[in-house]
Design an enzyme around this catalytic site. Structure first.
Site, PDB file in Angstrom:
ATOM      1  N   GLY A  97     -17.834  41.242-116.853  1.00 39.10           N
ATOM      2  CA  GLY A  97     -16.656  40.992-116.412  1.00 39.10           C
ATOM      3  C   GLY A  97     -15.350  41.340-115.313  1.00 39.10           C
ATOM      4  N   ALA A 126     -15.713  46.089-112.426  1.00 37.23           N
ATOM      5  CA  ALA A 126     -16.556  45.435-113.637  1.00 37.23           C
ATOM      6  C   ALA A 126     -16.627  46.210-114.850  1.00 37.23           C
ATOM      7  CB  ALA A 126     -17.171  44.870-112.782  1.00 37.23           C
ATOM      8  N   ASP A 127     -17.581  45.437-115.759  1.00 38.32           N
ATOM      9  CA  ASP A 127     -17.793  45.655-117.068  1.00 38.32           C
ATOM     10  C   ASP A 127     -19.171  44.692-117.747  1.00 38.32           C
ATOM     11  OD1 ASP A 127     -18.417  48.269-118.622  1.00 38.32           O
ATOM     12  OD2 ASP A 127     -17.933  46.399-120.112  1.00 38.32           O
ATOM     13  N   THR A 128     -20.275  44.950-117.450  1.00 36.90           N
ATOM     14  CA  THR A 128     -21.371  44.024-118.476  1.00 36.90           C
ATOM     15  C   THR A 128     -21.875  44.608-119.463  1.00 36.90           C
ATOM     16  OG1 THR A 128     -22.280  43.770-115.665  1.00 36.90           O
ATOM     17  CG2 THR A 128     -23.054  43.313-117.585  1.00 36.90           C
TER      18      THR A 128
END
Length: 190
Positions: free
Chosen positions: A110, A73-75
């Site tokens: 994401g 995940a990446d924020t």
């Protein structure tokens, strides 16, 4: 999910805690860190998924050994059409919080679910509304919470969220770092 090993590929203690609260059996496995860089001309809404996919690449060999799902995940924080990642230092953290002060911004996470034979990606977006922050509040927060590992230089679950966030529209857990409701749904359909 019962016939797949689940790996959380993240150093984030917040993601680890949130996934634990779903009562899923998983383990944290860390590989080499992936640089969080993306093409300059990439649309902002596509950046978190792109980075989540890049973070899954080092795990591809492991996926061939046994049925496994890797969660990456990446924020990002999007304010005034500018992507705010993790601040490099105190000066940048102050600048980011001043930019967010008194405004609405968007937190976009994401997520990539990757197995040997397929990958599913999705994004979750939450609108966050900050009150006007004083420089004293910003300084106090940075000095006491060191938010250098957080996109946008803040954690909603920390002091700054308690005193500064007037309201949100969307998933609270997404702002913390992992949209667990959507993740749970997507894992069950995967």
């Amino acid at each position: 999910m019962l016939n797949h090993k689940i790996i959380l590929a993240s150093q984030s203690p917040r993601r680890n805690e949130l996934l634990s609260q779903l009562q899923l059996a998983f383990e944290v496995v860390l590989k080499e860190e992936v640089d969080e860089v993306f093409p300059d001309d990439m649309e902002a809404l596509k950046v978190p998924v792109y980075l989540a996919q890049q973070k899954a690449v080092p795990y591809h060999e492991d996926l061939k050994k046994e049925p496994t799902i890797v969660i990456t995940a990446d924020t990002i924080v999007l304010c005034d059409e500018q992507i705010l990642g993790k601040p490099a230092d105190r000066k940048e953290a102050v600048k980011m919080l001043q930019m967010l002060s008194g405004k609405e911004h968007e937190v976009i996470t994401g997520v990539a679910l990757t197995a040997a034979d397929k990958q599913k990606t999705f994004t979750v977006s939450t609108k966050v509304f900050f009150k006007q922050l004083s420089i004293q509040e910003i300084d106090f927060y940075i000095d006491n919470y060191q938010p250098f590992d957080k996109a946008g230089a803040y954690g909603i679950q920390e002091w700054i969220g308690m005193i500064g966030i007037e309201r949100i529209e969307g998933s609270y857990f997404n702002v913390v770092g992992l949209p667990v409701q959507k993740l749970y749904t997507e894992l069950n359909e995967f």
